[in-house]
Design a protein around this motif. Structure first.
Motif, short mmCIF file in Angstrom:
data_model
loop_
_atom_site.label_atom_id
_atom_site.label_comp_id
_atom_site.label_asym_id
_atom_site.label_seq_id
_atom_site.Cartn_x
_atom_site.Cartn_y
_atom_site.Cartn_z
N ASP A 23 30.75 38.29 35.67
CA ASP A 23 31.57 38.76 36.79
C ASP A 23 32.91 38.03 36.82
OD1 ASP A 23 29.79 40.64 38.47
OD2 ASP A 23 28.49 38.95 38.00
N GLY A 27 36.62 39.69 36.81
CA GLY A 27 37.72 39.24 37.66
C GLY A 27 38.93 38.81 36.86
N TYR A 136 37.28 41.01 43.97
CA TYR A 136 36.12 41.51 43.23
C TYR A 136 34.92 40.59 43.41
CZ TYR A 136 32.83 42.29 39.50
OH TYR A 136 31.65 42.48 38.82
N ARG A 145 28.82 45.01 43.33
CA ARG A 145 29.89 44.93 42.32
C ARG A 145 30.81 46.13 42.41
NH1 ARG A 145 25.42 42.47 39.57
NH2 ARG A 145 26.03 40.42 38.71
N GLY A 148 33.18 45.52 45.18
CA GLY A 148 34.17 44.53 44.79
C GLY A 148 35.22 45.10 43.86
N LEU A 149 34.80 45.91 42.89
CA LEU A 149 35.74 46.47 41.92
C LEU A 149 36.70 47.45 42.59
CD1 LEU A 149 36.69 46.79 39.00
CD2 LEU A 149 34.96 48.59 38.72
N ALA A 152 39.13 45.58 44.80
CA ALA A 152 40.18 44.89 44.05
C ALA A 152 41.26 45.87 43.58
CB ALA A 152 39.57 44.17 42.85
#
Length: 568
Positions: A23, A27, A136, A145, A148-149, A152
């Motif tokens: 991860d 990032g 992220y 996830r 987060g993606l 971002a």
């Protein structure tokens, strides 16, 4: 055709299992990709007034670092410190020190960057891009996830974030440090280790050393600590003990030490200089800003300013997803609160033992509340002053995307694989394409950019919203001046700082032979940066140039940005 949808494939591309090293790689890829985009577009963007000041400060501070490397005993003496660090001592030194070191190493010594300005800007670009990395990571740990993606990406695809992330200034870096401080505090509560607590103290010190927005963070951490630990807090208070999480103790002790330790200006006469610093910002000059066709040059500021500007400048898709995500988390937070009031606190904390939703809502609300609740707060910097809220807004938007994608999967589960695929492709496109397109189109006029919901650049002008500030658009009239100004012509700079003009000519962004002057009466050509409170400059130019007809008007989407007058 496989019946796996594109969302399933996206999830398959992301790491699985507990959040960990892979991860961090995701990032890092977001960070590097955003830095590359910023570097690729940096030369298109001129220099606002503040950048000129920080270029000069960075050049001065570089002299001290050279002295420190050569004669460290001399460098730490007060005469050496005061003669150099007096420059721009109204703001902390972390970013300006990084500007100085980057300029020394990446421009002067090793010529990694041809333009000195890019070397100055590079640390802020990296630090700003780290907000995508942290968004992220925080989103992945807090929700998923995928949340987060998407969060971002939506943060990066915000026009005003993209604009400020280019600059050798503090506004986008403090956005990153705000999120970093909240994230490390949250992880310290999760891990319960001394190491994370100490790290929280160091990160808070770095945040203090980035910009004074850090002063607001106790309004996030203290309520969270009290509410999150209310059961144990109440028990200890009855025993006469005031409980404080180790992370907050570290912030209150290590934070100030880092703040002073990294700022040589404070090494001598520390208390008076800290008081001077605080007084400067508490009593900050209230510059002009236009809002709904009115010029504000002093309090009270309109309470609606931040909400309206957020609605007008953050892509509407992002705000819609934020609404979905935030309402969902508020509902969950309310349910847990009701359960806690019903004495089943253990059950209430099962899903969110560290009160993540509460922490994120506090981290989102605090920067905006300063502008909604305190009408003395100056609004001259527009969106940049509450931009610290945007990464958390984006995390909630990512959570909202999760909810929408899940609902879509249920709605099309009985459709063919091809149709499910098309539905999810359409969802991803609808969510990401418009914010990306608006952000790309905004450059290099990011402060003039308003989202289609507000009518775009033209709609923002019609609504009487601020069009620009601090003279950065002068570079954009460079090609016209190059084609029309005779050699050695004088140019009235208007709102462009002299240091910014010097940097633009040094880097051949403007013709080197053009001579800057301070009044229209001295000039062969005069610039007027179009802002409501600058109308008097237009009138003065009409008198000085004996015409009210511009020689050239720089526009964005048909909206005048800079007017150029010519003496005949």
């Amino acid at each position: 055709m496989s019946d796996r949808s594109i969302m399933t494939k996206v999830r398959a591309m992301l790491p699985s299992g507990p959040v960990g090293a892979r991860d961090h790689l995701v990032g890092a890829m977001l960070l590097v990709g955003y830095v590359a985009w910023l570097l690729a577009t940096a030369r298109d963007l001129g220099f606002p007034r503040d950048e000129g000041f920080y270029f000069r400060a960075g050049t001065e501070y570089a002299r001290w670092f050279e002295l420190l490397f050569k004669r460290p005993a001399d460098a730490v003496l007060q005469p050496a410190i005061d003669s150099i660090w007096h420059e721009n001592h109204e703001h902390p030194s972390l970013l300006k020190s990084l500007f100085a070191i980057s300029w020394l190493e990446l421009h002067q010594k090793h010529a990694v960057f041809r333009d000195a300005s890019t070397a100055f800007r590079f640390p802020a670009m990296v630090m700003s891009s780290a907000s995508l990395y942290l968004t992220y990571l925080f989103g992945a740990r807090a929700y998923s996830r995928r949340a987060g993606l998407i969060g971002a990406l939506l943060l990066g695809f915000t026009p005003h974030v993209f604009f400020h992330a280019h600059l050798a200034c503090f506004d986008a870096p403090i956005m990153t440090m705000w999120l970093a401080c909240i994230y490390v505090y949250w992880r310290a509560r999760q891990q319960g280790s001394l190491g994370w607590a100490l790290l929280a103290g160091v990160v808070y010190g770095l945040t203090l050393e980035t910009k004074h927005n850090a002063w607001i963070l106790p309004a996030v951490f203290l309520p969270h600590a009290i509410i999150a630990g209310w059961t144990s807090t109440r028990r200890l208070l009855k025993r006469g003990v005031i409980p404080l999480p180790a992370s907050l103790v570290a912030m209150a002790t290590i934070g100030p030490l880092v703040f002073v330790g990294l700022w040589p200006w404070l090494w001598n006469d520390t208390l008076p200089r800290v008081q001077e610093y605080v007084a400067f910002h508490v009593n900050h000059v209230y510059y002009n800003i236009e809002y709904l066709h009115r010029n504000y040059f002093g309090p009270p500021s309109p309470r609606s300013y931040a909400p309206v500007m957020i609605a007008a400048t953050v892509p509407s898709v992002t705000l819609a997803l934020f609404g979905v995500g935030a309402v969902g988390r508020l509902t969950a937070l309310g349910e847990r609160t009701l359960k806690a009031l019903g004495r089943s606190r253990a059950e209430a904390e099962t899903r969110d033992p560290h009160h993540t939703d509460l922490l994120l809502f506090l981290g989102l609300s605090a920067p905006i509340a300063v502008f909604v609740l305190v009408t003395k707060t100056p609004i001259f910097g527009g969106t940049k002053h509450w931009m610290t809220a945007y990464p958390i807004l984006a995390i909630f938007a990512g959570r909202g995307f999760d909810a929408v994608a899940t609902a879509l999967s249920r709605a099309v589960e009985h459709q063919s694989g091809r149709r499910r695929q098309a539905a999810h492709v359409a969802l991803l496109t609808a969510v990401l394409a418009a914010p990306l397109a608006v952000t790309v189109h905004s450059h290099p006029f990011g402060l003039s950019a308003y989202v289609p919901f507000a009518g775009g650049t033209a709609g923002g002008a019609d609504l009487g919203l601020n069009r620009q500030f601090w003279g950065f658009t002068t570079q954009s009239v460079g090609p016209w001046l190059a084609a029309h100004a005779p050699r050695g012509a004088s140019v009235f700079l208007h709102d462009t700082a002299w240091d910014s003009w010097a940097r633009m000519t040094d880097e051949n962004r403007l013709r080197r032979d053009l001579r800057p002057v301070g009044t229209p009466s001295e000039a062969d050509f005069g610039l007027v940066h179009i802002e409501l409170h600058m109308q008097e400059e237009d009138y003065q130019s009409w008198v000085a140039f004996e015409t009210d007809e511009p020689a050239f008007v720089l526009t964005h989407d048909g909206v005048p940005i800079v007017t150029v007058y010519e003496r005949h």
